[in-house]
Design a protein around this motif. Structure first.
Motif, mmCIF file in Angstrom:
data_model
loop_
_atom_site.group_PDB
_atom_site.id
_atom_site.type_symbol
_atom_site.label_atom_id
_atom_site.label_comp_id
_atom_site.label_asym_id
_atom_site.label_seq_id
_atom_site.Cartn_x
_atom_site.Cartn_y
_atom_site.Cartn_z
ATOM 1 N N GLY A 54 0.820 -1.215 0.000
ATOM 2 C CA GLY A 54 0.000 0.000 0.000
ATOM 3 C C GLY A 54 0.850 1.259 0.000
ATOM 4 N N ASP A 55 1.904 1.259 0.834
ATOM 5 C CA ASP A 55 2.793 2.419 0.871
ATOM 6 C C ASP A 55 3.495 2.619 -0.468
ATOM 7 O OD1 ASP A 55 2.075 2.796 3.444
ATOM 8 O OD2 ASP A 55 3.882 1.889 4.319
ATOM 9 N N ILE A 56 3.936 1.543 -1.076
ATOM 10 C CA ILE A 56 4.650 1.650 -2.349
ATOM 11 C C ILE A 56 3.744 2.206 -3.437
ATOM 12 C CG2 ILE A 56 5.775 0.308 -4.164
ATOM 13 C CD1 ILE A 56 6.825 -1.562 -1.994
ATOM 14 N N VAL A 57 2.498 1.689 -3.504
ATOM 15 C CA VAL A 57 1.558 2.167 -4.527
ATOM 16 C C VAL A 57 1.257 3.651 -4.343
ATOM 17 C CG1 VAL A 57 -0.810 1.969 -5.373
ATOM 18 C CG2 VAL A 57 0.535 -0.094 -4.921
ATOM 19 N N THR A 58 1.018 4.069 -3.107
ATOM 20 C CA THR A 58 0.730 5.476 -2.835
ATOM 21 C C THR A 58 1.905 6.365 -3.192
ATOM 22 O OG1 THR A 58 -0.758 4.824 -1.046
ATOM 23 C CG2 THR A 58 0.021 7.101 -1.044
ATOM 24 N N LEU A 59 3.099 5.941 -2.829
ATOM 25 C CA LEU A 59 4.285 6.741 -3.105
ATOM 26 C C LEU A 59 4.605 6.795 -4.601
ATOM 27 C CD1 LEU A 59 6.527 5.572 -0.144
ATOM 28 C CD2 LEU A 59 5.548 7.852 -0.466
ATOM 29 N N GLU A 60 4.354 5.703 -5.314
ATOM 30 C CA GLU A 60 4.579 5.729 -6.765
ATOM 31 C C GLU A 60 3.642 6.721 -7.443
ATOM 32 O OE1 GLU A 60 4.132 1.752 -8.104
ATOM 33 O OE2 GLU A 60 6.252 1.232 -7.816
ATOM 34 N N SER A 61 2.393 6.772 -7.019
ATOM 35 C CA SER A 61 1.442 7.729 -7.580
ATOM 36 C C SER A 61 1.886 9.161 -7.297
ATOM 37 C CB SER A 61 0.048 7.471 -7.006
ATOM 38 O OG SER A 61 -0.865 8.451 -7.448
ATOM 39 N N GLU A 62 2.313 9.405 -6.065
ATOM 40 C CA GLU A 62 2.772 10.749 -5.698
ATOM 41 C C GLU A 62 4.041 11.114 -6.463
ATOM 42 O OE1 GLU A 62 2.598 14.378 -3.702
ATOM 43 O OE2 GLU A 62 1.141 12.744 -3.928
ATOM 44 N N LEU A 63 4.938 10.159 -6.637
ATOM 45 C CA LEU A 63 6.168 10.424 -7.365
ATOM 46 C C LEU A 63 5.874 10.760 -8.827
ATOM 47 C CD1 LEU A 63 9.261 10.475 -7.482
ATOM 48 C CD2 LEU A 63 9.195 8.006 -7.976
#
Length: 330
Positions: free
Chosen positions: A187-196
């Motif tokens: 979940g953290d990785i998916v959220t951070l990829e979207s923000e990046l």
């Protein structure tokens, strides 16, 4: 969890004020990052404080309270010249040589003729700003100067602002990437990829804008129009007489085309009308023939019925007469 970490690192938005305040709160951002990825790594707080201190130092120029140096003026210079020349091709060649001689280059170029066959050319020259004024003087001497228009637009604030936002956005992208390296859940990785992805898109947009400004300020633009004597320059506006003449020409051309279309279709219209008349005549005759046949057939069928009725009446009269004579008469 990931949203708290991203918010803690200071989202890079369009406003420079928000970015500067986010950078100056580096310690709080470090706590937000640690809250998302786990225990605080050694030196993380010091790194965040150092980043905030660097931002504060950049606001003041050297971190010791000295003012920041004044940015070099960024000016977009453009000019338009209309020159009347006896030899348009020769003047055009000299203009190209002059631009290349000062480190510039030739951009868009077009050559045509007016309604009376007089030649005219338009060329766009890009030259370094320091050679701008000198080139204008040289181009003005190619013939008789008919028109000169010069403009200068100061975009220093835009360049400084865009450069500052690019630096802030680059730091923001770097922080999100650091958070991705420390993320432990999907979940953290998916959220951070979207923000990046969002922040990288904003960074690329800012970089493209800065590049466009640098290209416009790095080279001045000179548009040169050359034409022979008595030839209309292609940058002159259309007069009322020209517009009226053009409108009348369009009207007469439309009427002519309409008459041609009518003339071309007239034989077909006449032939269609004749076919329609013949069809009406034949149809009327056919209808009258059917009615006549029906009338004759009705009369023929009624004659035997009348004869049979008369015969029946005669027989009935004879029978009545016989009955009236009776036995005494016999």
């Amino acid at each position: 969890m990931a949203s708290l970490g991203v918010a803690g690192c200071g989202a890079a938005g369009p406003g420079d004020t928000e970015q500067a305040s986010a950078e100056r709160s580096g310690t709080g951002a470090a706590r937000g990052e640690q809250g998302m990825v786990g225990p605080k790594a050694p030196g993380a707080g010091e790194s965040a404080d150092g980043e905030a201190g660097a931002d504060r130092g950049s606001d003041t120029g050297s971190g010791t309270g000295k003012p920041a140096p004044v940015a070099t003026a960024q000016i977009i210079r453009t000019a338009s010249l209309t020159v009347e020349a006896e030899d348009v091709p020769g003047a055009l060649a000299k203009a190209r040589t002059a631009a290349k001689g000062v480190g510039g280059y030739v951009g868009d170029e077009s050559t045509d003729q007016d309604g009376e066959g007089r030649e005219r050319s338009r060329v766009e020259l890009r030259v370094p700003p320091e050679a701008y004024d000198g080139l204008l003087d040289r181009l003005s001497r190619l013939g008789t100067l008919k028109k000169r228009q010069v403009s200068a637009k100061d975009v220093t604030d835009q360049v400084v602002d865009t450069s500052s936002r690019i630096k802030t956005q680059q730091a923001s992208v770097a922080r999100v990437r650091a958070l991705m390296d420390k993320a432990t859940t999907i979940g953290d990785i998916v959220t951070l990829e979207s923000e990046l992805s969002r922040r990288q898109s904003e960074l690329e947009s800012l970089q493209a804008r800065l590049k466009s400004l640098q290209e416009q300020t790095g080279m001045a633009t000179v548009t040169l129009v050359l034409h022979e004597p008595d030839a209309a320059a292609d940058d002159e506006g259309t007069s009322f007489g020209d517009a009226l003449s053009g409108g009348w020409g369009a009207f007469t051309e439309g009427v002519r085309r309409l008459l041609v279309a009518v003339g071309a279709s007239l034989p077909f219209l006449v032939a269609g009308a004749l076919v329609s008349v013949l069809w009406q005549v034949l149809r009327g005759r056919m209808v009258r023939g059917r009615l006549s046949r029906r009338t004759r057939s009705s009369g023929t069928a009624a004659a035997p019925a009348r004869e049979e009725s008369a015969e029946t009446a005669r027989e009935s009269d004879a029978e009545t007469a016989r009955e009236s004579d009776g036995p005494g008469d016999r």
